[in-house]
Scaffold this motif. Sequence first.
Motif, PDB file in Angstrom:
ATOM      1  N   ILE A  43       0.861  -1.181   0.000  1.00 42.73           N
ATOM      2  CA  ILE A  43       0.000   0.000   0.000  1.00 42.73           C
ATOM      3  C   ILE A  43       0.900   1.235   0.000  1.00 42.73           C
ATOM      4  CG2 ILE A  43      -1.836   1.235   1.190  1.00 42.73           C
ATOM      5  CD1 ILE A  43      -2.637  -1.435   2.463  1.00 42.73           C
ATOM      6  N   THR A  44       0.705   2.093  -1.006  1.00 39.66           N
ATOM      7  CA  THR A  44       1.598   3.238  -1.189  1.00 39.66           C
ATOM      8  C   THR A  44       0.826   4.545  -1.241  1.00 39.66           C
ATOM      9  OG1 THR A  44       1.466   3.112  -3.591  1.00 39.66           O
ATOM     10  CG2 THR A  44       3.205   1.855  -2.544  1.00 39.66           C
ATOM     11  N   ARG A  45       1.522   5.620  -0.928  1.00 35.06           N
ATOM     12  CA  ARG A  45       1.049   6.990  -1.146  1.00 35.06           C
ATOM     13  C   ARG A  45       2.291   7.869  -1.253  1.00 35.06           C
ATOM     14  NH1 ARG A  45      -1.284   9.304   3.645  1.00 35.06           N
ATOM     15  NH2 ARG A  45      -3.099   7.984   3.371  1.00 35.06           N
ATOM     16  N   ASN A  46       2.583   8.319  -2.462  1.00 34.40           N
ATOM     17  CA  ASN A  46       3.753   9.171  -2.724  1.00 34.40           C
ATOM     18  C   ASN A  46       5.057   8.507  -2.276  1.00 34.40           C
ATOM     19  OD1 ASN A  46       2.052  11.137  -3.764  1.00 34.40           O
ATOM     20  ND2 ASN A  46       1.829  12.148  -1.798  1.00 34.40           N
ATOM     21  N   HIS A  47       5.290   7.303  -2.739  1.00 37.40           N
ATOM     22  CA  HIS A  47       6.501   6.566  -2.386  1.00 37.40           C
ATOM     23  C   HIS A  47       7.344   6.263  -3.622  1.00 37.40           C
ATOM     24  CE1 HIS A  47       4.155   5.738   1.294  1.00 37.40           C
ATOM     25  NE2 HIS A  47       5.353   5.814   1.848  1.00 37.40           N
ATOM     26  N   GLU A  48       7.477   7.233  -4.499  1.00 34.46           N
ATOM     27  CA  GLU A  48       8.231   7.000  -5.726  1.00 34.46           C
ATOM     28  C   GLU A  48       9.701   6.687  -5.454  1.00 34.46           C
ATOM     29  OE1 GLU A  48       9.171  11.669  -6.788  1.00 34.46           O
ATOM     30  OE2 GLU A  48       8.004  10.471  -8.177  1.00 34.46           O
ATOM     31  N   SER A  49      10.239   7.171  -4.339  1.00 39.57           N
ATOM     32  CA  SER A  49      11.661   6.972  -4.066  1.00 39.57           C
ATOM     33  C   SER A  49      11.979   5.572  -3.541  1.00 39.57           C
ATOM     34  CB  SER A  49      12.157   8.019  -3.069  1.00 39.57           C
ATOM     35  OG  SER A  49      11.456   7.888  -1.849  1.00 39.57           O
ATOM     36  N   ILE A 117       0.701  -7.912   4.227  1.00 37.30           N
ATOM     37  CA  ILE A 117       0.484  -6.487   3.946  1.00 37.30           C
ATOM     38  C   ILE A 117       1.717  -5.680   4.343  1.00 37.30           C
ATOM     39  CG2 ILE A 117      -0.898  -4.466   4.509  1.00 37.30           C
ATOM     40  CD1 ILE A 117      -3.209  -6.335   5.047  1.00 37.30           C
ATOM     41  N   LEU A 118       2.194  -4.855   3.408  1.00 39.80           N
ATOM     42  CA  LEU A 118       3.253  -3.893   3.682  1.00 39.80           C
ATOM     43  C   LEU A 118       2.677  -2.512   3.415  1.00 39.80           C
ATOM     44  CD1 LEU A 118       6.246  -5.616   1.887  1.00 39.80           C
ATOM     45  CD2 LEU A 118       5.733  -5.627   4.310  1.00 39.80           C
ATOM     46  N   ASP A 119       2.267  -1.822   4.469  1.00 42.29           N
ATOM     47  CA  ASP A 119       1.658  -0.498   4.338  1.00 42.29           C
ATOM     48  C   ASP A 119       2.741   0.552   4.508  1.00 42.29           C
ATOM     49  OD1 ASP A 119       0.040   1.701   4.245  1.00 42.29           O
ATOM     50  OD2 ASP A 119      -1.394   0.972   5.725  1.00 42.29           O
ATOM     51  N   LEU A 120       3.156   1.147   3.408  1.00 37.53           N
ATOM     52  CA  LEU A 120       4.225   2.140   3.447  1.00 37.53           C
ATOM     53  C   LEU A 120       3.759   3.494   3.963  1.00 37.53           C
ATOM     54  CD1 LEU A 120       5.967   1.361   0.044  1.00 37.53           C
ATOM     55  CD2 LEU A 120       6.455   0.430   2.298  1.00 37.53           C
ATOM     56  N   ARG A 121       2.450   3.672   4.086  1.00 41.96           N
ATOM     57  CA  ARG A 121       1.917   4.949   4.568  1.00 41.96           C
ATOM     58  C   ARG A 121       2.150   5.138   6.057  1.00 41.96           C
ATOM     59  NH1 ARG A 121      -4.122   4.178   3.246  1.00 41.96           N
ATOM     60  NH2 ARG A 121      -3.536   2.292   4.343  1.00 41.96           N
ATOM     61  N   LEU A 122       2.284   4.047   6.795  1.00 43.21           N
ATOM     62  CA  LEU A 122       2.453   4.129   8.243  1.00 43.21           C
ATOM     63  C   LEU A 122       3.904   4.431   8.569  1.00 43.21           C
ATOM     64  CD1 LEU A 122       0.392   0.985   9.260  1.00 43.21           C
ATOM     65  CD2 LEU A 122      -0.382   3.354   9.161  1.00 43.21           C
ATOM     66  N   GLY A 124       7.099   4.594  10.912  1.00 37.73           N
ATOM     67  CA  GLY A 124       7.565   3.829  12.065  1.00 37.73           C
ATOM     68  C   GLY A 124       7.119   2.384  12.054  1.00 37.73           C
ATOM     69  N   GLN A 125       6.542   1.916  10.964  1.00 37.46           N
ATOM     70  CA  GLN A 125       6.111   0.527  10.881  1.00 37.46           C
ATOM     71  C   GLN A 125       7.334  -0.366  10.759  1.00 37.46           C
ATOM     72  OE1 GLN A 125       3.992  -0.452   7.340  1.00 37.46           O
ATOM     73  NE2 GLN A 125       3.405  -2.456   8.065  1.00 37.46           N
ATOM     74  N   THR A 126       7.376  -1.408  11.542  1.00 35.45           N
ATOM     75  CA  THR A 126       8.466  -2.358  11.428  1.00 35.45           C
ATOM     76  C   THR A 126       8.035  -3.451  10.466  1.00 35.45           C
ATOM     77  OG1 THR A 126       7.653  -3.581  13.330  1.00 35.45           O
ATOM     78  CG2 THR A 126       9.321  -1.910  13.748  1.00 35.45           C
ATOM     79  N   VAL A 127       8.682  -3.496   9.335  1.00 35.71           N
ATOM     80  CA  VAL A 127       8.372  -4.487   8.322  1.00 35.71           C
ATOM     81  C   VAL A 127       9.236  -5.707   8.578  1.00 35.71           C
ATOM     82  CG1 VAL A 127       8.401  -4.981   5.864  1.00 35.71           C
ATOM     83  CG2 VAL A 127       7.788  -2.701   6.666  1.00 35.71           C
ATOM     84  N   ARG A 128       8.616  -6.857   8.725  1.00 34.96           N
ATOM     85  CA  ARG A 128       9.350  -8.097   8.963  1.00 34.96           C
ATOM     86  C   ARG A 128       9.650  -8.723   7.613  1.00 34.96           C
ATOM     87  NH1 ARG A 128       8.569 -10.759  14.445  1.00 34.96           N
ATOM     88  NH2 ARG A 128       9.997 -12.071  13.349  1.00 34.96           N
TER      89      ARG A 128
END
Length: 147
Positions: A43-49, A117-122, A124-128
């Motif tokens: 899930i993305t929002r303005n994550h072009e980089s 689910i990998l929500d890039l909008r959050l 401080g989310q720790t992605v495992r």
Amino acid sequence: MVAQLIWIAAVYSSAVALVHVLHNREKSRQARESGKWIQYILITRNHESVVEWYIRSLTFHAFLTGKPLRVLVMDDNSSDTTMGIVSRMARGGCSLELATAVPALGQEEMSKSRGIILDLRLSGQTVRWPMMQLDGSRGSKSKHGDI
């Protein structure tokens, strides 16, 4: 004599690499036929980089495990070129599905039905990441301040 030994080592290394690639390819084919896929929802929002890095690292992990990968990219009204990057990667051969809106389902319902689910909008989310959970890797198990 040294040059001949270098050529022998190079040919041997190439043969080993070719055998590994063919073995992983056969495992991928068998996994596709048996229905064992690695599925992610990004899930993305303005994550072009960072979106390309995420997708390429997931693809690399799928290659190492020999399992085929499916990534569903859901965009939450990006105003940058995030979806342009994703659509170019999808045309380039990555197994990506594109969605322009995030559904109203809860994260638990989505993960049960579709994948991880990998929500890039959050922030401080720790992605495992699965590749960080290898034996001997303390990256996913260490606590703040532990070495």
